[in-house]
Design a protein around this motif. Structure first.
Motif, PDB file in Angstrom:
ATOM      1  N   GLU A   1      11.936  35.008   9.203  1.00  0.00           N
ATOM      2  CA  GLU A   1      12.254  33.620   9.533  1.00  0.00           C
ATOM      3  C   GLU A   1      13.717  33.464   9.947  1.00  0.00           C
ATOM      4  O   GLU A   1      14.184  32.346  10.193  1.00  0.00           O
ATOM      5  CB  GLU A   1      11.984  32.722   8.306  1.00  0.00           C
ATOM      6  N   GLY A   2      14.430  34.594   9.959  1.00  0.00           N
ATOM      7  CA  GLY A   2      15.823  34.556  10.394  1.00  0.00           C
ATOM      8  C   GLY A   2      16.766  33.895   9.402  1.00  0.00           C
ATOM      9  O   GLY A   2      17.801  33.356   9.772  1.00  0.00           O
ATOM     10  N   LYS A   3      16.397  33.911   8.134  1.00  0.00           N
ATOM     11  CA  LYS A   3      17.209  33.219   7.139  1.00  0.00           C
ATOM     12  C   LYS A   3      18.326  34.087   6.563  1.00  0.00           C
ATOM     13  O   LYS A   3      19.230  33.583   5.909  1.00  0.00           O
ATOM     14  CB  LYS A   3      16.331  32.744   5.958  1.00  0.00           C
ATOM     15  N   ILE A   4      18.217  35.389   6.772  1.00  0.00           N
ATOM     16  CA  ILE A   4      19.220  36.267   6.162  1.00  0.00           C
ATOM     17  C   ILE A   4      20.276  36.644   7.196  1.00  0.00           C
ATOM     18  O   ILE A   4      19.956  37.176   8.258  1.00  0.00           O
ATOM     19  CB  ILE A   4      18.557  37.536   5.578  1.00  0.00           C
ATOM     20  N   ASN A   5      21.539  36.358   6.878  1.00  0.00           N
ATOM     21  CA  ASN A   5      22.612  36.574   7.838  1.00  0.00           C
ATOM     22  C   ASN A   5      23.183  37.992   7.809  1.00  0.00           C
ATOM     23  O   ASN A   5      23.868  38.396   8.731  1.00  0.00           O
ATOM     24  CB  ASN A   5      23.756  35.584   7.581  1.00  0.00           C
ATOM     25  N   ASN A   6      22.930  38.693   6.694  1.00  0.00           N
ATOM     26  CA  ASN A   6      23.527  40.035   6.574  1.00  0.00           C
ATOM     27  C   ASN A   6      22.458  41.115   6.470  1.00  0.00           C
ATOM     28  O   ASN A   6      22.497  41.973   5.596  1.00  0.00           O
ATOM     29  CB  ASN A   6      24.470  40.078   5.367  1.00  0.00           C
ATOM     30  N   MET A   7      21.483  41.059   7.366  1.00  0.00           N
ATOM     31  CA  MET A   7      20.347  41.978   7.316  1.00  0.00           C
ATOM     32  C   MET A   7      20.789  43.446   7.416  1.00  0.00           C
ATOM     33  O   MET A   7      20.172  44.321   6.803  1.00  0.00           O
ATOM     34  CB  MET A   7      19.389  41.632   8.460  1.00  0.00           C
ATOM     35  N   ASP A   8      21.854  43.720   8.194  1.00  0.00           N
ATOM     36  CA  ASP A   8      22.306  45.109   8.340  1.00  0.00           C
ATOM     37  C   ASP A   8      22.708  45.685   6.981  1.00  0.00           C
ATOM     38  O   ASP A   8      22.309  46.792   6.609  1.00  0.00           O
ATOM     39  CB  ASP A   8      23.518  45.185   9.277  1.00  0.00           C
ATOM     40  N   GLU A   9      23.475  44.867   6.269  1.00  0.00           N
ATOM     41  CA  GLU A   9      23.951  45.290   4.956  1.00  0.00           C
ATOM     42  C   GLU A   9      22.775  45.493   4.002  1.00  0.00           C
ATOM     43  O   GLU A   9      22.706  46.463   3.236  1.00  0.00           O
ATOM     44  CB  GLU A   9      24.870  44.190   4.411  1.00  0.00           C
ATOM     45  N   VAL A  10      21.815  44.566   4.058  1.00  0.00           N
ATOM     46  CA  VAL A  10      20.632  44.638   3.196  1.00  0.00           C
ATOM     47  C   VAL A  10      19.833  45.903   3.490  1.00  0.00           C
ATOM     48  O   VAL A  10      19.455  46.649   2.584  1.00  0.00           O
ATOM     49  CB  VAL A  10      19.762  43.377   3.393  1.00  0.00           C
TER      50      VAL A  10
END
Length: 802
Positions: free
Chosen positions: A272-281
């Motif tokens: 849903e595009g809610k996470i801004n730091n997906m790379d880090e996750v």
RNA sequence: GCGGGCAUGGCGGAAUUGGCAGACGCGCCGGAUUUAGGAUCCGGUUCCUUAUGAGUGCAGGUUCAAGUCCUGUUGCCCGUACCA
């Protein structure tokens, strides 16, 4: 008597075999006794002294009970599927079937040479088609009832053995077979839903007689905890985040949330595009999968984690927005894979909060949260409600009730025990009788087609992708769907080693039945197993698994009792002469065959039970063995001391006292003191210099369970009727165990100063008078004030003087 | 970390559950037998500064009496492990 042990032992083993005297009758007017020992894995290296100790306990008890008139079932068999044989086949190129047959033959002859009173007509081999047919049958029943299922999950995988392992088989993050580090791998695996029976397995413990530490280990393994599920809202998306907690009373102290790195909500929020730091996750998730279980649990107590950017949790009790972290100290496999973190009152949350600089709010008084988390009880503070409850038990129950009323959450129960990963990518196991059909899905092999036979192969290596050797056999894999008749593929994985051993004790009851796993009438007669003895290492595996299967069969109406074993005990290890655990690499092993050859089976049997308490570990001592040899040599010489006439009263009394002790000690598994008592009796007889025929008859019969070969020979020589092993267990004469006089220690102010001999059960006045009549004792009291006189009849006199 | 268990001579271990600590076995010492060794048999064997002595990991406590019960403590063993 000349004691030629090797001739005597061979002679009587042959006679027992020929007359089949240890075979159990399926129905009888006698009381029944079903004694069970854990059947061996027939390894190539042959029997170990530990096997002998493991079987000796119920061997003695069973032999004694048989002599006491019980109908005894004491069976043996072989748990023969498994990796060691398969690995040996890979190495030698010899088929596991042939290796298994050889090893079973070797084990059988070794067991016979020790003289165990097994019923050899009921031998069970888990790898025989007639046996594993029924293992497959039970599996299909589980499949039908939704207890066997397939799922993709993170599993314990051993890269060395190339096989998926259950939790029980990978304890401590090590492979149970090769001790390599286990890695977590996502795989399509078969599970048995043992968690469905967690409560029954827990409750069932209340009605059985297991040693307390065995019960406790099972209770801990099942790991039931009571708590609450609470739904936390999120600041973005429609999802709620469900957590499990045992401390809902600390809800006001929540300052952040933690989810397992594999938690599915991450993908949903990311989509849903809610996470801004997906790379880090993603980077963190990858880092976690690389860690072995060992690193994750043993080494890295240091907390790591990543905060989700863009989404926060909402505490339902106060509407506070709190950060959500991914961290690998939360496991996907327990609870909901998500927690509410209360750093003030949980050590792990405390460490995490300290490291990441998160608020710590005290809500339970009693500790100092500046220094450490306080996990105890106490009055609630900083909580907007329910502060009337200052007792933890009340506040938790009240809190759960409140949560339910508000629709925020509800009470719940969690178990540590996980479902049983049930397939192995190996050849030497029971084929899983399932067909994968592109149209019908998973279809069971029809019952009438069982057993689904293990096809003959010549290469036993698992495939590179970790698939079973059976996957290479087109003729086995490709089949017709039993349901629609279309082209389908067989399951190629096999069952784990624990499958066959989960019900073997039922097959002993009716080992040749081709219609059922066992006849119901016979099951009703023999079950439950009256006494099961085995190793402590099996109490969180085999003992749990087999109880699970038995409860399931009971629910189907296929067995008459819910619990399979009425009583469970455990023997202690035999350590090497150096006091360390015996192992080939340490070079401190003892081969039982050497002892049998050099000193005889009877000596081996007596020594193993004499060396120490049956339930404790004790080191082997070659000198100790010699002492037992001396004992039996001297017993053999008793034949030459038989004299007619009146029995020596001292010997007569000693015989009956010893008989009483031996009879009772055997039932308590105090074999060491029973043998010590018989050694003491032998010393008394030697001192007296003679023994009557009747006395010898009692001696030989009470020693018979321990040293049956020698006793049979002596029994025959003294003209005993039939086999000594079937002779009547003697009964002691209580009157002869009571002495006419007793020696009482006399204490003055608690120190032993002398002794007086009094008639049995003499009263206090007599006792005190006897002390005063004793010149030496009287002089110690003279001129002093007697404060107190204590007389314990037949034991002690204590006079307190000033 | 948590849960459980154990601690007794030179050694393995006993102690009817609060009543003579060290049963029984090993080892060791002495003696007999033996050409010798081994085996066997007999006797001894907790320690010591030998005396109204000390003594069951250590320190306290309860009791007429503690290896045993209570409190604290140390060491070892087993199980389990970030179980929320």
């Amino acid at each position: 008597m000349k004691y030629d042990f090797s001739a005597i032992e061979k002679k009587w083993q042959d006679k027992w075999d020929e007359a089949k005297i240890f075979n159990a009758a399926d129905h009888s007017d006698k009381p029944k006794f079903y004694g069970l020992v854990e059947f061996p894995y027939p390894s190539g290296s042959g029997m170990h002294v530990g096997h002998i100790k493991a079987y000796s306990g119920l061997e003695i008890i069973g032999r004694k009970r048989r002599m006491q008139g019980y109908n005894v079932l004491f069976p043996i068999g072989f748990d023969a599927f498994g990796l060691p044989t398969e690995n040996s086949a890979i190495k030698t190129g010899i088929h596991p079937r042939e290796l298994t047959d050889r090893n079973i033959a070797k084990f059988s002859s070794q067991l016979r040479r020790v003289g165990f009173a097994f019923d050899w007509d009921r031998v069970v081999d888990t790898t025989e088609e007639d046996y594993y047919k029924w293992t497959q049958f039970i599996f299909l029943k589980m499949f039908e009832n939704g207890l066997a299922f397939r799922d993709t999950a993170l599993v314990n995988y051993c890269p060395h053995c190339k096989v998926v392992l259950s939790n029980e088989d990978s304890q401590g993050g090590k492979c149970d077979i090769c001790h390599s580090d286990i890695v977590q791998k996502s795989k399509d695996v078969w599970y048995l839903r043992i968690t469905e029976y967690a409560d029954k397995l827990l409750q069932g413990l209340e009605e059985v007689d297991y040693l307390p530490n065995i019960k406790m280990q099972q209770v801990n393994w099942i790991g039931k905890s009571r708590g609450a599920f609470v739904n936390f809202g999120l600041t973005a998306g429609d999802e709620t985040l469900r957590i499990y907690t045992t401390r809902p009373d600390t809800l006001f102290g929540v300052t952040f949330m933690v989810i397992a790195p594999e938690h599915p909500i991450i993908e949903k929020l990311a989509a849903e595009g809610k996470i801004n730091n997906m790379d880090e996750v993603k980077a963190y998730q990858e880092e976690c999968t690389k860690k072995t279980e060992f690193e994750r649990t043993q080494l890295v107590k240091d907390k790591t984690g990543v905060c989700l950017d863009g989404v926060k949790g909402i505490n339902p009790v106060n509407g506070k927005e709190i950060p959500i972290y991914l961290a690998d100290y939360v496991m996907m496999g327990y609870g909901t894979g998500a927690i509410m973190a209360v750093p003030a009152h949980d050590e792990r949350d405390y460490d995490f909060a300290k490291k990441f600089g998160i608020d710590i709010i005290e809500v339970i008084q009693g500790g100092n949260i500046e220094e450490a988390a306080y996990t105890g009880d106490g009055p609630m503070v900083n909580s907007d409600f329910l502060n009337v409850y200052d007792n933890k038990a009340d506040s938790i129950a009240a809190m759960i009730e409140w949560l339910q009323e508000k629709g925020i959450g509800e009470g719940g129960v969690q178990f540590k025990m996980k479902d049983w990963a049930f397939n192995r990518q190996r050849y030497w196991g029971e084929p899983i009788p399932i067909v994968h059909c592109p149209t019908c899905g998973m279809v069971p092999v029809p019952y009438e087609e069982l057993p689904l036979r293990l096809p003959p192969v010549t290469e036993f290596e698992p495939g590179q992708g970790g698939e079973s050797p059976l996957a290479k056999l087109d003729y086995f894999v490709n089949c017709k769907c039993p349901k629609c008749g279309g082209a389908a593929k067989r399951e190629t994985d096999t069952m784990p080693q624990w499958a066959g051993s989960s019900w073997y004790f039922l097959r002993y009851i009716d080992p040749h039945n081709s219609e059922a796993l066992a006849d119901m009438d016979k099951l009703r007669y023999w079950l439950p197993v009256d006494w099961y003895n085995g190793g402590m290492e099996h109490v969180t595996r085999h003992l749990i698994y087999s109880r699970f299967w038995h409860h399931f069969l009971y629910d189907l109406g296929l067995v008459p009792t819910a619990e399979p074993y009425a009583k469970r005990t455990a023997q202690g290890l035999i350590l090497g002469p150096d006091g360390e655990k015996m192992s080939k690499s340490r070079g401190n092993t003892v081969d039982p065959n050497d002892v049998v050859n050099e000193l005889g089976a009877d000596v081996l049997r007596v020594y193993i039970l004499f060396m120490g308490d049956y339930g404790s570990a004790a080191p082997w001592s070659d000198n100790g063995v010699k002492g037992c040899k001396r004992f039996l040599d001297r017993v053999a010489d008793l034949s030459g001391m038989v004299k007619g006439g009146e029995p020596n009263p001292k010997v007569e009394s000693a015989i009956h006292k010893t008989l009483k002790k031996v009879t009772m000690d055997i039932e308590d598994m105090k074999f060491n003191t029973a043998i010590a008592a018989m050694m003491g009796l032998l010393n008394d007889i030697s001192d007296a210099g003679s023994i009557t025929k009747d006395q010898l008859s009692i001696f030989v019969r009470m020693l018979c369970p321990f040293a049956p070969h020698l006793c049979e020979e002596m029994w025959e020589q003294m003209g005993g009727k039939g086999f000594c092993s079937l002779a009547e267990w003697p009964v002691w004469d209580e009157a002869k165990t009571i002495d006419a006089t007793a020696e009482l220690a006399v204490q003055i102010n608690g120190k032993v100063r002398g002794k007086v001999i009094l008639p049995m059960n003499a009263d206090k006045d007599t006792a005190i008078a006897a002390v005063k009549a004793d010149e030496k004792l009287a002089s110690l009291i003279e001129g002093k004030t007697v404060v107190k006189e204590i007389v314990i009849p037949n034991k002690i006199i204590n006079i307190v003087v000033k």
